[in-house]
Design a protein around this motif. Sequence first.
Motif, PDB file in Angstrom:
ATOM      1  N   THR A 675      77.365  59.799  36.658  1.00  0.00           N
ATOM      2  CA  THR A 675      75.965  60.223  36.790  1.00  0.00           C
ATOM      3  C   THR A 675      75.136  59.811  35.592  1.00  0.00           C
ATOM      4  OG1 THR A 675      76.612  62.341  35.872  1.00  0.00           O
ATOM      5  CG2 THR A 675      76.427  62.199  38.262  1.00  0.00           C
ATOM      6  N   GLU A 676      75.767  59.720  34.437  1.00  0.00           N
ATOM      7  CA  GLU A 676      74.975  59.429  33.253  1.00  0.00           C
ATOM      8  C   GLU A 676      75.737  58.430  32.395  1.00  0.00           C
ATOM      9  OE1 GLU A 676      72.925  63.089  32.148  1.00  0.00           O
ATOM     10  OE2 GLU A 676      72.914  62.324  30.116  1.00  0.00           O
ATOM     11  N   TYR A 677      74.994  57.508  31.832  1.00  0.00           N
ATOM     12  CA  TYR A 677      75.641  56.471  31.029  1.00  0.00           C
ATOM     13  C   TYR A 677      76.322  57.110  29.816  1.00  0.00           C
ATOM     14  CZ  TYR A 677      76.270  52.326  28.183  1.00  0.00           C
ATOM     15  OH  TYR A 677      76.807  51.331  27.404  1.00  0.00           O
ATOM     16  N   GLY A 678      77.540  56.675  29.555  1.00  0.00           N
ATOM     17  CA  GLY A 678      78.250  57.179  28.383  1.00  0.00           C
ATOM     18  C   GLY A 678      78.968  58.486  28.624  1.00  0.00           C
ATOM     19  N   LYS A 679      78.921  58.970  29.844  1.00  0.00           N
ATOM     20  CA  LYS A 679      79.615  60.223  30.154  1.00  0.00           C
ATOM     21  C   LYS A 679      80.761  59.907  31.110  1.00  0.00           C
ATOM     22  CE  LYS A 679      76.743  63.434  28.381  1.00  0.00           C
ATOM     23  NZ  LYS A 679      76.545  63.202  27.001  1.00  0.00           N
ATOM     24  N   PRO A 680      81.778  60.761  31.134  1.00  0.00           N
ATOM     25  CA  PRO A 680      82.889  60.523  32.067  1.00  0.00           C
ATOM     26  C   PRO A 680      82.445  60.714  33.505  1.00  0.00           C
ATOM     27  CG  PRO A 680      83.120  62.637  30.988  1.00  0.00           C
ATOM     28  CD  PRO A 680      82.002  61.937  30.304  1.00  0.00           C
ATOM     29  N   THR A 681      83.287  60.353  34.437  1.00  0.00           N
ATOM     30  CA  THR A 681      82.949  60.573  35.847  1.00  0.00           C
ATOM     31  C   THR A 681      82.897  62.064  36.124  1.00  0.00           C
ATOM     32  OG1 THR A 681      85.264  60.507  36.440  1.00  0.00           O
ATOM     33  CG2 THR A 681      84.038  58.442  36.641  1.00  0.00           C
ATOM     34  N   GLY A 682      82.126  62.425  37.138  1.00  0.00           N
ATOM     35  CA  GLY A 682      82.026  63.825  37.512  1.00  0.00           C
ATOM     36  C   GLY A 682      81.299  64.654  36.464  1.00  0.00           C
ATOM     37  N   TYR A 683      80.310  64.055  35.835  1.00  0.00           N
ATOM     38  CA  TYR A 683      79.544  64.804  34.845  1.00  0.00           C
ATOM     39  C   TYR A 683      78.352  65.480  35.526  1.00  0.00           C
ATOM     40  CZ  TYR A 683      76.766  65.841  30.723  1.00  0.00           C
ATOM     41  OH  TYR A 683      76.028  66.480  29.774  1.00  0.00           O
ATOM     42  N   ASP A 684      78.373  66.818  35.511  1.00  0.00           N
ATOM     43  CA  ASP A 684      77.339  67.591  36.200  1.00  0.00           C
ATOM     44  C   ASP A 684      76.099  67.672  35.315  1.00  0.00           C
ATOM     45  OD1 ASP A 684      75.705  69.577  37.209  1.00  0.00           O
ATOM     46  OD2 ASP A 684      77.391  70.703  38.037  1.00  0.00           O
ATOM     47  N   ARG A 685      75.032  67.056  35.742  1.00  0.00           N
ATOM     48  CA  ARG A 685      73.841  67.004  34.885  1.00  0.00           C
ATOM     49  C   ARG A 685      73.045  68.294  34.884  1.00  0.00           C
ATOM     50  NH1 ARG A 685      70.493  61.821  36.117  1.00  0.00           N
ATOM     51  NH2 ARG A 685      69.412  62.479  34.253  1.00  0.00           N
TER      52      ARG A 685
END
Lengths: 724, 329
Positions: A675-685
Motif C-alpha cells: 500500500t505504501e512505498y517502503g513499507k512491507p506488504t499488508g501495511y494498513d494505512r
Amino acid sequence: MVTKKTSPDLLNSFSFKSLKLKTKQQELLIRVSILGLVYVLAFIARLFSVLRYESMIHEFDPYFNYRTTLFLTEKGFYEFWNWFDSESWYPLGRIIGGTLYPGLMVTAALIYWALRFLRFFVHIREVCVLTAPFFASNTTIVAYFFGKEIWDTGAGLVAAALIAICPGYISRSVAGSYDNEAVAIFALLLTFYLFVKAVKTGSLSWALGSAFGYFYMVSAWGGYVFIINLIPLYVLVLLITGRYSMRLYVAYNCMYILGMLLAMQIRFVGFQHVQSGEHMGAMGVFLLMQVFYFLDWVKYKLNDTKLFQTFLKITVTSAVLVGGIALGVGTASGYISPWTGRFYSLLDPTYAKDHIPIIASVSEHQPTAWSSFMFDYHILLFLFPAGLYFCFKRLSDATIFIVMYGLTSLYFAGVMVRLILVATPAVCLISAIAVSATVKNLTSLLRTKQKIPQAGSTKGVGSSKSSSKVTLDQSQPFQKNGAIALLVGVFYLLSRYAIHCTWVTSEAYSSPSIVLAARGAHGNRIIFDDYREAYYWLRQNTPTDAKVMSWWDYGYQITAMGNRTVIVDNNTWNNTHIATVGRAMSSYEDEAYDIMRSLDVNYVLVVFGGVTGYSSDDINKFLWMVRIGGGVYPVIKEPDYLVNGEFRVDKGASPKMLNCLMYKLCYYRFGELVTEYGKPTGYDRARGVEIGNKDVKLEHLEEAYTTSNWIVRIYRVKPPTNRL
Amino acid sequence: MADHTNLSHRFFLSIALLSTVAVTEPDLTGELVSLRSSSESGVIRLNDESVSRFITSVSIPRPYSLIIFFNSINLNSEPLQEFRREFGFVSASFTSNNNNRSDVTDKLFFCEIDSTDSEAFHRFGIRSLPQICLKAMMEEDDVDGTAESVAEFVESRTHLTVGPIHRPPLLSKTQISVIATLIAISAPFLIKKVLKGETVLHNSRVWLYGAVFVYFFSVSGTMHNIIKSVPLFLTDREDSNKLVFFYEGSQYQLGAEGFSVGFLYNAVGLLLAYVTNALVRVRNVNEQRVVMMLVMVVSLLAVKRVVYLDNWKTGYQIQMYWPSSWQWH
C-alpha cells in the motif's frame, strides 16, 4: 416572501409626516435589502457542497428520507402512509408510515408538486438537495422577527445575519443534507417565536399559529420533545416569578391543547402526549395553570383576605397531592410510560455509556469538547455572556424565554455534539443582542458628540437609550476615540466570524461523506467514489431478492442506492437484530456462517480503509459491534478482542481478533498488497501497522466484488455443500 | 470511534496474581488468614521477609492465590490511590461475601507491597508501573482501575467468586443525621424568608451569575469531562516533571484546558458588557481611559489565544477566500 411580510410596515410608514417618512423609508429600505441579502446569503453559503462535489444526497439518514420521498411522489400520500417496507430489517420488515416523522418528506413533495404545477420540471432529487438551504433561508427571516420581538430591529437583523452563516447550523443544512433537522430548526424557531409573540400579545391567533408551528415540528423531528418541555418550564418560571397574566393563560392553554391534539395525528407520536413520562411536565403545568386561574377567580369573588389565604393553602396542597397521586398511579399501572433512554441520557449524561451502547456508539452522540463549540460558534461564544448580561438588564417575558432557551440548549449541547444544532438559534439571538446593543450604544455615543439630535431610527432602544443618556451628560473627546476603537474591534471580530464560517462551510461541512475527497501528494484533489460504485454493482449484478448483511451504518444507503434488502439499517429500532449482526461479525467464520444462513444472507458488505487510510471504516467501528453484540449475547466478550486493553490488528493482536469474520473479510488478500512505498506488504494505512494475519483463507464466503480503492468489499455467502 | 486510553503509560500501579493449586501447607494459609483479619479491609501488607515466606520460598504450586497491589505512597498519585481504595473494596467484599466459606476465602488473599519497604519490585520485574499482569501465566490482561474489573480479573483467573462489591455509602449515618437536623432547624427560618421575599433567589444578580456559570459549565466541556472522566492534566511521557495541559485532537480534551478556555470566553463577554454598560457611568476620565485600554488589550489577547488554540487543536488552517483573479501567478 421578504417584501410580502414587511409590506404592512411600508404602508404604515406612508401615513407619517413627509419629513419623518423619508428617514423611515430609508431605514425600511436598508432593513429590507439587508434581510434580502441575508436570505440569499444563507442559501448560497450552503451550495459549497454542490460546487465541490455534485448535486447529491449526503450521508446516511438522508438516503432513507430520499427513498421515502421518492415513494411518496410516485405512489401518493396514502400508499406512503400505509407502506410496509420488506426491504429492510429482513425478515422483520418495517412499517414505514408508523415509524417515521413525515414532515420532511411531505414538505419536499409539496415543493416538488408546486414546482411541477408552475411548469418547472425538476427532478425530485434536486428538490431534496435544496430543501435544507431553502429552509435555512426561511430560518433567517424567523430569526429576524424573533430578534425584533425580544430586543429591537437591529438585533433582529444581526441575528438573521449571524444565523445565516453560523457553522453550528450549516453543519446540518448544507445542500444535500436532506435530513429532518433541515426543516426542524425552522419549525423550532418558528414555534418559539410565535409562542413568545402570543405571550406578549395574549392573542389567540398567535397562539394558534404557535400550535401549528408545533404541529409542524412534531411532524418533522423527534426533537419536539425539547419544545414540549421547555415551554412548560418557561411558563412555570413565569408563574413562580409572579409574571402570571391572562396573556400567558391564553397563549399556553391554546398552544398546549391544540398542539397536543394536532400532534396526535402523527402516527409515530400517537398518544405519547398523554401517556409518556416525557410529556407529563407539560400536562402538569397545564393543570397548574387552571389552578392559578381558579384561584384568581376565587380571589375576585372573595373579599375576605384571611379566608382566601386558608383557601389558597388548601387548594395548592390538594392540587399538588392529587397531581402526585395521579402521576404515581399512572406510572405504577403502566399507563404512563417511563422516560426513554435517550431522554435519560440527556439528564444523566453517564447513563448512555453504561446502559445503551447503541446510543453511545454514534459519534454524534459523544459529549462536546470545547473546541467543537469554538469551531461551531466561533466569536459568538465571546458575545454570549455579554448578551446574557444585556438580557438580565432588561428582563421581560421575551428575554426570560431566550435566556432559558439558550442555557438549557447549551447544556444539552454539552452532553451531545449533535445538539449544538438546537442551541445555535439561541446563541445567535443572544449574541445578536450583545452586538446590536453594543453597536447602538457606541454609535449613539458618537452621534451625541456631533451634536446631532437622536435620529428617528432609535425608537424603542430601551436600555441602550438609558445608558446613552448617562453618557450624554459627560462629553469628553476621549470617549469618541474609545468608541471608535471599540467599534473597529467589534467589526474586526465580526469579519473574522464571516471568514471562519465561510472557510468551515467550504472545507469541513460540505463533504457528502458518501464521496470521499483527499489531498494527493502534489496537493491535487483525489475523489474516492467507492461507495456508489459498490452500491451500483449490487444493483446491477445481484439477484433482486438478495439479502445483504452489513453493519447498520450502511443499511439506508444499500436500500436506497443498491435497491437490495438489508438485515439492519440506521433506524436502530431493534437492538437484538443489530446485536445478531454484531455477533456474526465478531464470531469465527463457521459460527458466523450459521447465523448468516439463519438470516438468509446472500452477500456481506464491509467497509475497509486500510488501502486509502480512511479511518471511519468497519475495523475502527468493530469494538462497538463487539459491545453491542456482547450486550445481547454474552458469548461475545470484549476482552477477547483486546490485548492489555488495547485494540490491535497487527501481530500482537488477540487470536480471536485475527480470526473473526470482520477481520477476515477486511483483510482478505490484503497481505499480498503493497500500500505504501517502503513499507512491507499488508501495511494498513488507516491504523499505520502491518497486519497480523496475512494469510486469510475463507471457507464459507467468497469475494464477489472489491471497489477500486478497496473501500467497500462485498462477499458472497456460498450455499451449503451437498450432504450425502 | 472508541477511545482507548492506554492505561499503561498513565498510572503507576500494578497487580500481579500469583495463582496456584493443590499441595496443602496449612500453617502458611493459617498465618495469612490471621494476617488478613488484623489488617484494614483485609489487604495484607507484605514486606521483603513475608514475600519470601509466602511467595518465593513456597514450592509451586502453592495452596493459595495472592493478588498483589504494587503501591507507591511516595508517588502521591491520586489515580493510584483511587485504585488502591477500589482494591480495598474488592478485598472487603470478597471476605464478607464468602463469610462462612473458608474453602473459598482461604484460597485467595489480597496483598499490597509498597515501593518503600520492599525490594520485591525488582523481584517481580516491576519497572514501568503499571503493568497489569498475571505472573503465573505471563499474560497481560485488562483491568481499568475499578473494583468491578479487579473482581472480574480475579474471578476469571482463580475461579473463586468475589460477589457484589460493597462500597461505603457517600455519607455516613452520622453525617446524614447531622445534615437532617441542620435542615430541620433552619427550615422555619428559610420558609419565613421565602415568604417575605428576602432570599438570595430574589436577587436578579444571583440569577445572572447562575446563568453565566451554566454557560461556563457547558461551553468549557465540563459534561465531556464528567462523561469521559478525564483528568485535569497529564504528565508528559518523556519528562515526568512536565505537565501536559492541552491535548491535540478535537474529539478529546483535558479538564484544565476546557476550564481555561471557558474562562476566556466569559472574561471577554463580561468585559464587553461592563464597558458598554457600567464603565460609561464612571466619572473619572483617566480611570475610564485606563480601564478601556486594559479591557481592549485583554480581549484582543484572549480572542487571539482562543482562536490560535482552536486552530491548533482541530488542525485546521482557517484562511480567507480571495477572488482567483486577485492571485499572482
